[in-house]
Each structure stands twice: as C-alpha cells, then as structure tokens.
Design a protein around this motif. Structure first.
Motif, mmCIF file in Angstrom:
data_model
loop_
_atom_site.group_PDB
_atom_site.id
_atom_site.type_symbol
_atom_site.label_atom_id
_atom_site.label_comp_id
_atom_site.label_asym_id
_atom_site.label_seq_id
_atom_site.Cartn_x
_atom_site.Cartn_y
_atom_site.Cartn_z
ATOM 1 N N LYS A 306 0.697 -1.146 -0.014
ATOM 2 C CA LYS A 306 -0.068 0.044 -0.081
ATOM 3 C C LYS A 306 0.786 1.316 0.060
ATOM 4 O O LYS A 306 0.259 2.215 -0.518
ATOM 5 C CB LYS A 306 -0.906 -0.128 1.227
ATOM 6 C CG LYS A 306 -1.972 -1.347 1.243
ATOM 7 C CD LYS A 306 -3.047 -1.003 2.190
ATOM 8 C CE LYS A 306 -4.210 -2.026 1.967
ATOM 9 N NZ LYS A 306 -3.878 -3.221 2.773
ATOM 10 N N ASP A 307 1.806 1.444 0.835
ATOM 11 C CA ASP A 307 2.781 2.536 0.698
ATOM 12 C C ASP A 307 3.498 2.557 -0.343
ATOM 13 O O ASP A 307 4.374 1.651 -0.682
ATOM 14 C CB ASP A 307 3.648 2.259 2.049
ATOM 15 C CG ASP A 307 4.396 3.285 2.256
ATOM 16 O OD1 ASP A 307 5.167 3.952 1.203
ATOM 17 O OD2 ASP A 307 4.774 4.184 3.447
ATOM 18 N N THR A 308 3.449 3.806 -1.213
ATOM 19 C CA THR A 308 4.146 3.660 -2.666
ATOM 20 C C THR A 308 5.568 3.698 -2.526
ATOM 21 O O THR A 308 6.332 3.225 -3.272
ATOM 22 C CB THR A 308 3.531 4.803 -3.252
ATOM 23 O OG1 THR A 308 3.573 6.078 -2.615
ATOM 24 C CG2 THR A 308 2.175 4.607 -3.872
ATOM 25 N N ASN A 336 2.668 -4.408 4.628
ATOM 26 C CA ASN A 336 1.493 -3.521 4.902
ATOM 27 C C ASN A 336 1.364 -3.490 6.484
ATOM 28 O O ASN A 336 0.309 -2.852 6.894
ATOM 29 C CB ASN A 336 0.165 -4.027 4.219
ATOM 30 C CG ASN A 336 0.361 -3.815 2.653
ATOM 31 O OD1 ASN A 336 1.110 -3.114 2.123
ATOM 32 N ND2 ASN A 336 -0.170 -4.837 1.683
#
Ligand code: NAP
Length: 531
Positions: A306-308, A336
C-alpha cells in the motif's frame, strides 16, 4: 583405536548421502556416511527457520528410486514445510535401515589422497578412516555466509543465521527483531516472524522478485493422478530444461500480444510458483521478453504494497530469474503491517553492529534478536571449507582459487577417486535438486561398480576435459540472461570468490552427456594413471 578401512566414505547425510548409502551398500560395498550434525537431513536439518519450506512441489521434490516409497508416502501440502521433509527423510532412513552406517556428530577435518596406496585418508573429529573412494555429498547451499560486519562479536542479544537455525523453538513474541538480507530464506521467514514480533526491521540491499506460492493442502485428485503414472510423470518433467513440471513451453513472449501476455503471466503468477519463468520459452533467453515478465512482477508488488515508497523500494530492478527466483506466502503483504519497517541499505548502509542492535544510516536500531539471512558460499563453499588434498598434496581450495573447474560436476583433476554430487558444472541448483542428485548417485555408484568389475583402481578427470567442460558451461550461460546480475550462481555474493557462472543450464543435454560418457567406459576420465 584401529584405523577403519572402507570401500566408500560419503560426507553428508542429506538427500544425496542417504541415497548413496543405500545404493552403494546394495551393490556390496562397505560404506560409512560421516555427518557433522547430530541428525540427518542436511539442508533440511540446518534450515529450520520459521516458514522454511520447499518451493518445488512435494510430488516432484522427493525420491523416485523406489516405486513403493513414492506410492506409500503422502505429502500433506502442495509445498512441504521443513519439518515434513525431515520426517520424510527419517522415514526413508528407517525404511532402508540406513541409520546404522551413519556417524553423527562427526566432522570431516581433512581428506588426503595417499598416492602410494591409492587410498583416501580421512581425518574426522572422532578418528581416522581409510577409504578407496570418497564422495562429497555436502550440498550446494550448506556453507553459510556470515558477512564480516564490524562489531558483530559485540552483539549481546540473540544472534541467528537462517542457514544454521537452532533446534530449539525460537519465539519472537514481544521482541524487536532485525533481519539482514532479502533472499529466499528471508522472504519465507519474514511473514511468520512479523506475526510474532513486536517490531521487525528488514534490512534490504537488493529487492528480490517473488511469486506467491498459493500453497494449500495436497489436492487428492492431483495426487491420485500423479501416482497412477508416477514414472511417466517424472520422465516428462526430466525432459524439460529445468527438470520441473510446467516449464516445457514453446511460445515466445515477444510474439504474443499484450492481452495474451497479461493473461498468461496472470495465470502463471497465480498457479505456477517458480514455473512463472516457464510462461514463455524466451524469458531467460531474451532481455526484451524478460523485461515483460519483470515489469509484470513489479506491477504486482505495487498492487500489493500500500505504501508507494515502500512498494518502490521492494520493486526489483534487475533481470527476473538471474538471481534465484523466490516463492512466498505473504511476503509483500507483510510490509502492509504497522510492525514491519523496510530499511534500504543503499541509502542507509550498515555502519556497525552494536551490543544492542545495529547502526545503519546514522540511526541505531535496538533489537532483541538479530538474524542474518545472508545466504551461502554456494556450490563450492562446503568443499573448500574442508582441507581436501589430492595428488602431490595440492589443496582443492588452492586449485579452485581462480575458479572452480570440474568435469561434469562429478570429478576434479588431481583428486582421484573423489566424486562430488551436484558439483559445479552440473545443472544442480538450476534443476529440481532431488532427481538431479539421484542421477549423480546412480552415475557414481555405477562407475564404482564398473571399476570393481573391470579391475580399475583409480579414476580421475584431467585439466583438459574440465577446462573444455567449464568453457561449455559458460558458453551455454552466455546464450541466456543468467549472467546479467550479481548472484550466488556466479559467486558475486562472496567477496574473495572467483566470479564465474557455475551451474550447467539444461537438464536433457546434460543427462544425455553423462549417460554417453558412462556408456563409453567413462570417456574423458583417466584410469590408473602412472605419474
Ligand atoms: P540469498 O538468496 O543468497 O540471499 C541473501 C541475501 O542477503 C540477499 O538479499 C543479499 O543481498 C543479502 N546480503 C548478503 N550479504 C550481505 C551484506 N553484506 N549486507 C547486506 N545484505 C547482504 O540466500 P538465501 O535467502 O539463504 O537463499 C539461498 C538459496 O537457498 C536460495 O536462492 C535457494 O536456492 C535456496 N533456498 C531454497 C528454498 C526453497 O524453498 N527451496 C528456501 C530458502 C532457500 P544481495 O542480493 O544484494 O547480495
């Protein structure tokens, strides 16, 4: 204590050593297996880190030499976990009554070829042995690599290496844990450790490709189908380049359209594990095709994480498959979690290990446990770490200083009557290991039998044939993308090691070659050489 005399000494009680013992003993030879550990299993004894599992399906990663055995044994999952593989190896040991000829807790210190007597003198931690033949069944990934991090000895917490994990249960509950390395071992253990630990810090130097295993209970229909034609199933697998099912394809990625490629890659991502690289025939031959697969895999990482920023750091940049591909159960998903932090060693290099953790990029990470998942001195380390001396006292370590040369991965010049199972120059790590080692065990046993029946005392390879063979190994690799990155296949993970590509790519031509060599009375080898 009297000197024990044997026909064959086998070093190592893993998959290879156990089968060698069975095979050679059945042919009437006196054999002892020497094992450093207090139990059998080799790699499956030492690598008992959380999540350790084989990433080749169990119905393929198992012995085929005995039809009753392969029919009787039932694997509980598609991909077996380490404890089940160890249980299987114990079952095989008892079934064939092997235990009585294995000497546990015994380390081989040195092996010297006595030219006058044409015998090997083996010195172990428990005594001395004399043997006509010595077979090194020491494994390709069994000499752990412990990088020389400054201050490592100062660390006061729990220190672990995935390649020599303790036999006692390690519980990380409530702990802060650091793991260095992101290869297969780390990729398998991170999801499990993350569930236990209070916080897990992952120190990554190179992001790696990993395909989801989609592991699950063994499908009874598949098991029945395979068992109804096990020998044919094995034979079919052996006829493709890597000896693994699902990798015999002819379609080219560059000739397919975008939609076709997407569907094919998706199918292989979801179903094939390591066989992802078998989606098309040109993935390991053509950089453009390879990049198509690589970019698909990178997109998957970005879909999952999720964290780019973290997703970008976890996205590998190199050719897919040129480092050993990994297969995971929830690896990218683990990032995540709030209790998992990824640290990029390229921007935050490790300064030193401290008494309470490690310093990287000016920050100290205080951890209760420090895990090195830093791999192995692959393919040669287990051999060069033993003091092996051949003709004229020459040491194997010195002979291989500028590169490991071997004829077919089976014999080494200057080292008569010494055989290696899955040695450098054989498909070994680029194949399904169990059938590969069975092939070698059978070849070596037949050779020793042939020598007995034909009154030959000493066999050895020559410099000329091994030069020629290793040149071919590298020429074949040059036709592929395997040399396009740093990997343990080419020794790049060990500073002082010669940088050369060691496995032979292509199971069928290799099998044909060694069969032909045997049929022609071991062509290329020399017998009873006089100096
Ligand atoms: P590995 O693939 O060699 O990975 C070692 C990791 O440690 C790499 O990420 C490497 O980074 C890193 N590393 C090494 N030295 C370092 C240093 N000085 N500083 C920072 N990072 C460092 O080792 P592995 O994960 O143990 O796996 C080895 C092989 O064992 C696998 O490739 C596979 O063939 C086999 N294996 C098989 C299974 C299975 O399921 N059958 C499971 C586990 C392992 P770089 O990439 O930058 O060098």
């Amino acid at each position: 204590m009297s000197l024990r005399k044997l026909d064959v000494v086998v070093v190592g009680a893993g998959f290879s050593g156990l089968y060698l013992l069975h095979k050679l003993r059945s042919s009437g030879f006196s054999v002892a297996v020497i094992e450093k550990a207090d139990q059998l299993g080799g790699t499956w004894h030492w690598n008992r880190y959380p999540g350790a599992r084989c990433d080749i399906p169990s119905l393929q990663y198992s012995y085929q030499f005995d039809e009753d055995l392969q029919q009787d044994w039932n694997w509980s999952e598609k991909y077996s976990a380490q404890p089940e593989i160890l249980e299987y190896l114990n079952h095989v040991t008892d079934r064939f009554d092997l235990r009585k000829d294995i000497e546990f807790n015994t380390e081989v210190i040195s092996a010297r070829f006595n030219e006058e007597k044409s015998l090997w003198e083996i010195k172990t931690s428990q005594g001395e042995l004399e043997t006509k033949f010595c077979v090194m069944a020491t494994g390709c990934l069994s000499a752990p690599n412990t990088p020389d991090f400054k201050g490592l000895d100062d660390y006061e917490g729990q220190f672990l290496h995935t390649g020599k994990w303790p036999q006692t249960q390690v519980d990380f509950t409530g702990e802060s844990v650091a793991i260095i390395g992101t290869g297969s071992s780390s990729i398998q253990s991170i999801p499990v450790i993350a569930e236990q630990a209070k916080h897990l810090y992952v120190f990554q130097r190179t992001a790696n490709y990993s395909i989801p295993s989609n592991n699950g209970p063994m499908d009874p229909a598949e098991e029945t189908e395979v068992k109804s034609r096990y020998p044919e199933f094995r034979k079919e697998n052996w006829e493709n380049g890597f000896g693994i099912a699902g990798m015999a394809i002819e379609e080219m990625a560059v000739e397919d359209d975008e939609q076709g490629r997407k569907e094919k890659f998706n199918h292989h991502w979801e179903n094939e594990g390591l066989g992802f690289l078998g989606a098309y025939a040109d993935l390991m031959l053509d950089k453009e095709a390879n990049e198509m697969a690589a970019s698909f895999a990178r997109d998957k990482v970005k879909e999952i994480v999720k964290d780019t920023e973290v997703a970008e750091l976890l996205s590998p940049k190199f050719t897919i498959g040129c480092k050993r591909l990994c297969v995971d159960s929830g690896y990218f998903e683990a990032f995540n979690r709030d209790n998992v932090t990824l640290i990029d060693l390229n921007t935050n290099p490790i300064d030193c290990i401290t008494s309470k953790g490690l310093m990287a990029g000016q920050e100290e990470y205080l951890v209760d446990s420090l895990i090195l998942a830093t791999g192995f001195d692959a393919m040669t380390g287990a051999l060069t770490r033993i003091d092996i001396r051949g003709r004229k006292g020459i040491s194997l370590k010195d002979q291989w200083k500028d590169g490991a040369k071997s004829y077919l991965g089976l014999g080494i010049s200057n080292f008569p009557n010494l055989f290696t199972v899955t040695g450098p120059g054989s498909p070994s790590v680029l194949s399904n290991m169990v059938p590969s080692l069975e092939l070698h065990v059978e070849w070596i046993s037949q050779c020793i039998e042939w020598m007995r029946d034909n009154n030959k005392k000493v066999i050895e390879s020559t410099k000329a044939v091994e030069e020629e063979w290793m040149t071919l190994v590298n020429e074949v690799a040059d036709l592929t993308v395997y040399k396009s990155c740093n990997s343990w296949y080419n020794g790049s993970n060990i500073d002082e090691k010669a940088k050369e590509f060691l496995p032979f790519i292509g199971v069928p031509p290799y099998t044909e070659k060694i069969t032909e060599v045997a049929e022609q009375n071991y062509q290329g080898f020399v017998f009873d050489k006089t100096n």
